[in-house]
Design a protein around this motif. Structure first.
Motif, short mmCIF file in Angstrom:
data_model
loop_
_atom_site.label_atom_id
_atom_site.label_comp_id
_atom_site.label_asym_id
_atom_site.label_seq_id
_atom_site.Cartn_x
_atom_site.Cartn_y
_atom_site.Cartn_z
N GLN A 22 0.69 -1.07 0.08
CA GLN A 22 0.56 -0.11 0.02
C GLN A 22 0.45 1.63 -0.31
N TYR A 23 1.70 0.71 0.52
CA TYR A 23 2.47 2.48 0.60
C TYR A 23 3.92 2.80 0.26
N GLY A 24 4.75 1.80 -0.29
CA GLY A 24 5.65 1.63 -0.44
C GLY A 24 6.82 1.10 0.31
N THR A 25 8.21 1.70 -0.36
CA THR A 25 9.47 1.48 0.67
C THR A 25 10.11 2.97 1.23
N VAL A 26 9.44 4.19 1.01
CA VAL A 26 9.70 5.39 1.31
C VAL A 26 9.86 5.55 2.42
N THR A 27 10.25 6.08 3.56
CA THR A 27 10.26 6.55 4.74
C THR A 27 9.82 8.04 5.32
N LEU A 28 9.40 8.21 6.11
CA LEU A 28 8.90 9.52 6.41
C LEU A 28 9.85 10.66 6.40
N ASP A 29 10.85 10.29 6.59
CA ASP A 29 12.25 11.47 6.05
C ASP A 29 12.35 12.09 5.00
N GLU A 30 12.62 10.90 4.82
CA GLU A 30 12.53 11.08 2.86
C GLU A 30 11.34 11.40 2.26
N ILE A 31 9.98 11.77 2.68
CA ILE A 31 8.98 12.66 2.83
C ILE A 31 8.87 13.47 2.69
N ASP A 32 9.74 13.65 3.79
CA ASP A 32 9.99 14.94 4.76
C ASP A 32 10.85 15.55 3.29
N ALA A 33 11.49 15.17 3.55
CA ALA A 33 12.26 15.92 2.61
C ALA A 33 12.49 16.27 0.63
N LYS A 34 11.26 15.74 0.52
CA LYS A 34 10.87 15.92 -1.10
C LYS A 34 9.95 17.34 -0.69
N LEU A 35 9.18 17.33 0.23
CA LEU A 35 8.49 18.39 0.60
C LEU A 35 8.97 20.35 0.94
N GLN A 36 10.06 19.41 1.29
CA GLN A 36 11.02 20.44 1.43
C GLN A 36 11.48 20.99 0.78
N ALA A 37 12.33 19.91 -0.38
CA ALA A 37 12.51 20.72 -1.52
C ALA A 37 11.87 21.39 -2.59
N LEU A 38 10.20 20.56 -2.93
CA LEU A 38 9.87 21.06 -3.22
C LEU A 38 9.25 22.58 -2.17
N GLY A 39 9.02 22.83 -0.94
CA GLY A 39 9.14 23.98 -0.68
C GLY A 39 9.41 25.33 -0.91
N LYS A 40 10.49 24.48 -0.43
CA LYS A 40 11.93 25.68 -1.22
C LYS A 40 12.19 26.02 -2.72
N GLU A 41 11.51 26.10 -4.01
CA GLU A 41 11.47 25.52 -4.67
C GLU A 41 10.14 26.72 -4.58
N LEU A 42 9.40 26.23 -4.45
CA LEU A 42 8.22 26.80 -4.72
C LEU A 42 8.06 28.48 -3.82
N GLY A 43 9.23 28.81 -2.51
CA GLY A 43 9.05 30.01 -2.11
C GLY A 43 8.37 29.47 -0.75
N VAL A 44 7.83 28.58 0.29
CA VAL A 44 7.52 28.03 1.12
C VAL A 44 8.64 27.52 2.49
N GLU A 45 7.94 28.19 3.07
CA GLU A 45 9.05 26.77 4.39
C GLU A 45 7.21 25.48 4.97
#
Length: 144
Positions: A22-45
């Motif tokens: 159902q959820y794959g093998t991605v960890t919560l830390d990996e999800i958060d890192a992807k969100l933070q990277a996209l947020g930085k790209e989009l100009g939000v924290e």
């Protein structure tokens, strides 16, 4: 810089270990890192928070309100389907709320088909794995 709060619910600390079908093998830390990277790209924290305690989740939602968060993303896990306490806490917010699920909750067990948050969130994104989170962040920004 605008702050988006990402709320991870019960058992999400076990991503990468629990039910990879159902959820794959991605960890919560990996999800958060992807969100933070996209947020930085989009100009939000993006500030992420995870708890297995329903009361702590309500307290963190209250903090998002007090801190004037620009939007809230939430994957509450199983709480989505029965937690009226979290629903009531979310209802206090006056900013866009986007409900996120990695799996397609509508193609799973019957009890997962209903979200008690559905009436108060801006929208739901489900079934796209980690991409659900990134789509959710983009949706929240477009709704601000």
């Amino acid at each position: 810089m605008k702050k988006i709060v990402m709320l991870h619910g019960i058992n999400h600390n076990m991503f990468g270990k629990r039910d990879p079908k159902q959820y794959g093998t991605v960890t919560l830390d990996e999800i958060d890192a992807k969100l933070q990277a996209l947020g930085k790209e989009l100009g939000v924290e993006v500030e992420s928070y995870q708890t297995n305690s329903e009361g702590d989740m309500c307290d963190r939602i209250h903090k998002a309100y007090a801190d004037n968060a620009a939007a809230v993303l939430i994957n509450a896990g199983a709480w989505t389907h029965y937690s009226y306490g979290i629903r009531d806490a979310l209802a206090i917010l006056t900013v866009p709320i986007v409900e996120i699920h990695m799996s397609n909750i509508h193609a799973r067990e019957e009890f997962r088909h209903k979200s008690v948050f559905a009436e108060i969130v801006k929208g739901q994104i489900c079934g796209f794995g980690v991409e659900s989170y990134l789509l959710g962040l983009r949706a929240a920004l477009s709704a601000m």
